[in-house]
Design a protein around this motif. Sequence first.
Motif, short mmCIF file in Angstrom:
data_model
loop_
_atom_site.label_atom_id
_atom_site.label_comp_id
_atom_site.label_asym_id
_atom_site.label_seq_id
_atom_site.Cartn_x
_atom_site.Cartn_y
_atom_site.Cartn_z
N ALA A 128 38.14 54.42 35.95
CA ALA A 128 38.18 53.07 35.54
C ALA A 128 40.05 51.75 36.20
O ALA A 128 39.60 51.25 36.15
CB ALA A 128 38.60 52.85 33.77
N TRP A 129 40.98 53.17 36.14
CA TRP A 129 41.78 52.35 36.39
C TRP A 129 41.86 52.88 38.14
O TRP A 129 42.74 52.36 38.36
CB TRP A 129 43.36 53.94 36.32
N VAL A 130 41.72 53.12 38.55
CA VAL A 130 40.98 52.97 39.99
C VAL A 130 40.54 51.56 40.31
O VAL A 130 40.74 51.07 41.43
CB VAL A 130 40.19 54.03 40.94
N MET A 131 39.62 51.20 39.29
CA MET A 131 38.91 50.46 39.58
C MET A 131 39.67 49.26 39.20
O MET A 131 39.99 48.45 39.83
CB MET A 131 38.09 50.09 39.02
N ALA A 132 40.67 49.45 37.95
CA ALA A 132 41.82 48.50 37.57
C ALA A 132 43.42 48.03 39.24
O ALA A 132 43.82 47.29 39.15
CB ALA A 132 41.92 49.03 36.56
N ASP A 133 43.12 48.92 39.79
CA ASP A 133 43.87 49.69 40.60
C ASP A 133 43.76 48.18 41.78
O ASP A 133 44.25 48.21 43.01
CB ASP A 133 44.52 50.68 41.60
N ARG A 134 41.96 48.36 42.00
CA ARG A 134 41.77 47.25 43.41
C ARG A 134 41.47 46.26 42.82
O ARG A 134 40.81 44.84 43.52
CB ARG A 134 40.89 47.97 43.41
N GLY A 135 42.12 45.65 41.44
CA GLY A 135 42.25 44.51 40.89
C GLY A 135 40.42 44.16 40.35
O GLY A 135 40.06 43.21 40.40
N ARG A 136 39.53 45.15 40.43
CA ARG A 136 38.16 44.79 39.78
C ARG A 136 38.68 45.09 38.18
O ARG A 136 37.97 46.15 37.97
CB ARG A 136 37.45 45.96 40.19
N PHE A 137 39.24 44.25 37.60
CA PHE A 137 39.71 44.36 36.02
C PHE A 137 38.16 44.80 35.14
O PHE A 137 38.06 45.46 34.30
CB PHE A 137 40.10 43.56 35.77
N ALA A 138 37.68 43.72 35.66
CA ALA A 138 35.87 43.36 34.51
C ALA A 138 35.31 44.50 34.75
O ALA A 138 34.50 45.12 33.09
CB ALA A 138 35.19 42.06 35.14
N ASP A 139 35.22 45.87 35.84
CA ASP A 139 34.30 46.45 35.81
C ASP A 139 34.92 47.62 35.76
O ASP A 139 34.46 48.92 34.48
CB ASP A 139 34.20 47.02 37.08
N ALA A 140 36.49 47.90 35.17
CA ALA A 140 37.42 48.76 34.59
C ALA A 140 37.46 48.51 33.47
O ALA A 140 37.56 49.39 32.62
CB ALA A 140 38.59 48.63 34.90
N ASP A 162 45.00 41.84 29.36
CA ASP A 162 46.04 41.38 30.35
C ASP A 162 45.95 40.61 31.36
O ASP A 162 45.56 39.02 31.23
CB ASP A 162 46.53 41.94 30.21
N MET A 163 45.02 41.11 32.34
CA MET A 163 44.73 40.50 33.99
C MET A 163 43.12 40.00 33.36
O MET A 163 43.19 38.34 34.04
CB MET A 163 44.18 41.83 34.06
N LEU A 164 42.83 39.43 32.30
CA LEU A 164 41.75 38.82 32.21
C LEU A 164 41.34 38.11 31.10
O LEU A 164 41.05 37.24 30.68
CB LEU A 164 40.20 40.51 31.43
N GLY A 165 42.74 38.00 30.23
CA GLY A 165 43.17 36.77 29.61
C GLY A 165 42.74 37.03 27.97
O GLY A 165 42.50 36.01 27.25
N ALA A 215 43.72 32.25 49.44
CA ALA A 215 43.29 33.12 48.48
C ALA A 215 41.57 32.62 47.42
O ALA A 215 41.92 33.82 46.32
CB ALA A 215 44.28 32.43 47.49
N PHE A 216 40.76 31.95 48.15
CA PHE A 216 39.99 30.97 46.54
C PHE A 216 38.80 32.75 46.82
O PHE A 216 38.12 32.71 45.55
CB PHE A 216 39.87 30.30 47.13
N PRO A 217 38.81 32.80 48.02
CA PRO A 217 37.15 33.78 47.88
C PRO A 217 37.52 35.18 47.76
O PRO A 217 36.59 35.75 46.28
CB PRO A 217 36.98 33.90 49.77
N ILE A 218 39.56 35.56 47.39
CA ILE A 218 39.70 37.10 47.03
C ILE A 218 39.45 36.54 45.54
O ILE A 218 38.76 38.04 44.43
CB ILE A 218 40.89 37.78 47.47
N PHE A 219 39.91 35.82 44.91
CA PHE A 219 39.51 35.80 43.37
C PHE A 219 38.27 35.78 43.00
O PHE A 219 37.51 36.94 41.86
CB PHE A 219 40.51 34.45 43.16
N GLY A 220 37.19 34.67 43.54
CA GLY A 220 35.52 35.72 43.29
C GLY A 220 35.36 36.75 44.02
O GLY A 220 34.82 37.15 42.61
N GLU A 221 35.59 37.06 44.23
CA GLU A 221 35.03 38.85 45.37
C GLU A 221 35.87 39.70 44.19
O GLU A 221 34.87 40.18 43.53
CB GLU A 221 35.72 39.23 45.85
N LEU A 222 36.86 39.79 43.02
CA LEU A 222 37.39 40.01 42.27
C LEU A 222 36.81 40.05 40.54
O LEU A 222 37.02 40.60 39.93
CB LEU A 222 39.38 40.47 42.39
#
Length: 758
Positions: A510-522, A554-557, A730-737
């Motif tokens: 989970a922390w690996v996914m969070a460090d990659r910016g995949r906060f929902a998965d983490a 926090d990252m997901l609001g 920036a736009f597609p990266i936010f969608g990717e994450l």
Amino acid sequence: MNGTDDQGSPGDPASRPAAPDDPGPAAPASSQPAVPAGPQLPADSPRPVCQLPPVVPDFTGRKAECAHLAGLLTPATQATGPVVVVSGPPGAGKSTLALRVAHALGETFPDGQLYLPLGGGTHQPRESGEVLGEALRAMGVGSARIPEGAGERAELYRSELAGRRVLVLADDAGSAGQVAPLLPATPGCALLITSRSRLAGPEEAVLCALDSLSRTDAVELLARIAGQQRVAAEPQAADRLVAACGLLPLAVRIAGAKLAANPGWPLERVAGLIDNERSRLDELSAGDLAVRASVAPSYEALNEPARRAFRRLSLLGPVDVPQWVVAALLGEPDAAGTVPALVDRSLLSPVGRDATGETRYRLHNLLRDFAAERMAEEPAGARDVPLDRVLAGYLELAVLADQRLPRLGFFPPSPPPPPAPPAAAVAAAPLTTDAVAWFTAERLNLLAIISWACAHGRYLLAARLASCHPTFQFLQHRVDDAEQMWRVIEQAAEQAGDIATSSEARFHLAWVMADRGRFADAYAGLEKCVPILAARGVSGTLAVALYWRAFCADMLGHYEAQRDDAEQCLGLARRLKEPGIEVVALRILGLGLTRLGSYDRGVALCEQAVALARAQHELAWEYNALAALAHSLFLAGRYELAERWCREGIEVSQRLGLFVTGQAFLLGMLGDSYTGQRRYEEGIEALSSALAAFEEHGDRRGQALCLLKIGRAYLALGQTGPAGEYLQRAFPIFGELGLTAHEDIAIRALNECRPLPV
């Protein structure tokens, strides 16, 4: 060729022009280096001796090596002739190269070339007296004149060479003592030696180590044997085939011979056969050529400890190791005698020094296959004890190295070292003084040993070893390594029905996914493992899992969830008396309260985090607390104060010297504080520096946030062109994450860049 390891059967050079890559004579006769005047031969001197076997017809590559050897062997002004030793592993083509160069230097040595096969790699190396007798007869000395004793024969040999220009090729030498009587004593002659060993003498010899072919030369050799058009039609299969041969000339020649004998076979078929490690040596055999037969004499010439070490090195796979690992495989305090023996026989190759200054060694893959075959002859459990010692040694050293890294607070403490580590690992402990250097040098070995441990039911030890890594992996952004480790541990624990260990693995994933910016998965992963960790009772792992869940919230609001998890984390940290976890709990709680509008309380908690970190004299904790304080002040609209704390945080991160992206994060925050003060140009400059660092280290979320903020800063300056460029990136990266809130902000900003319809 009498036990040598050439590239193939020699052909007849007399009726064949030189191959395109033949180095030819070293230089025209008129340009040869001057040779000191010696006794002049009488007019009726014997004809030149020409004993050299023919060169192989399709010799390939080695242009640099040919030129280098030719230069070394050209007689110069020294008192005695040059002596050159070509050494290398079985099958590297030492004899073939030596013959090629010796033939090319025919004009340099007009009195001939002696070829003396020594059989050093066989069970019965030839006696020097026998070899000297052969050399004397070749130079025209009648049998009646040849004395019985080896010493007298050596004296006569030197006398016969005096005044001549003769190149002596001593092929397959087993020891320095075997070649000592063959040394030229007068100028004008030269001695070229091939040997599997790195001969300790003679002192005046120049050692030339021969390795595998380049990929290009290996493919060219294959094409010369199997057919140019055939190889050109399957370039990928050809690459795969020569790679499976380890780029070793002998192996490539055998593969080519198989293809030549079977013109209907595609290269991919042979590549598949040779790529199988279990049957590779069976396939690498054609007629009189066989890799296994080439390696066997070198192996059998070792003493038993060296043979045992050679066999056990195959257990580690395709990795390079320091000397202490060999000692652990043997169960000895050190391997100071064993490793040099393997290196001397060209069965173990030094591959340079690592970041700790240690020399590292590797088995060529075909040698590893041979060693694995010998290892398979031992009892079934013979591999477990040596590997357990290596695993225990790595655990001992990893614990020591981890303890020398700064404490971050958002990972559980590393486990205690094993109660009785191998003596070899204890001796190697000083290598961990520079922890980052040690982890960097050993990372591939650590990945391999963890995989082996999980495959053999030792997943608990693997988890202990992996739990020493998070700080290094986080600081150096090695999240791919972390994921690989914990995936295999999770799988092994699940197969064993060990819910506790599999939950620990999910936390790390989970922390690996969070460090990659995949906060929902983490966040989803933490939702599953936190209840299981809680059921096990109060622990540091549970506390930091709550911290990471609060961070993802926090990252997901999800700010209320962030506050709740942060409060639980803070309570556990204080119960456990873990000040590092307390610092990160205060920082994430402070940020959560600030986002909920409790600015004064949120800022105050972040200030408490800074004070606690400074009281503990922990720079990493202080960095994290300062970053949170700057962020909370920015959220509260106190931009000038945020700028001040950003600058302090940058200074601390520079002193810390380990964070790959830590300084970049604070540069981004500094850019935020500038733009908050409407100092947009300064903001763009700081954010651009942060963006470059995030891009270099693959931090996708950091990249996207910087791109968004730079775009909005340009938009505030009225420069819609560059603003649109950054926002579009920036736009597609936010969608990717899956960061939909940020994606919406980017869309709204992009809309502001577009001209209004008329």
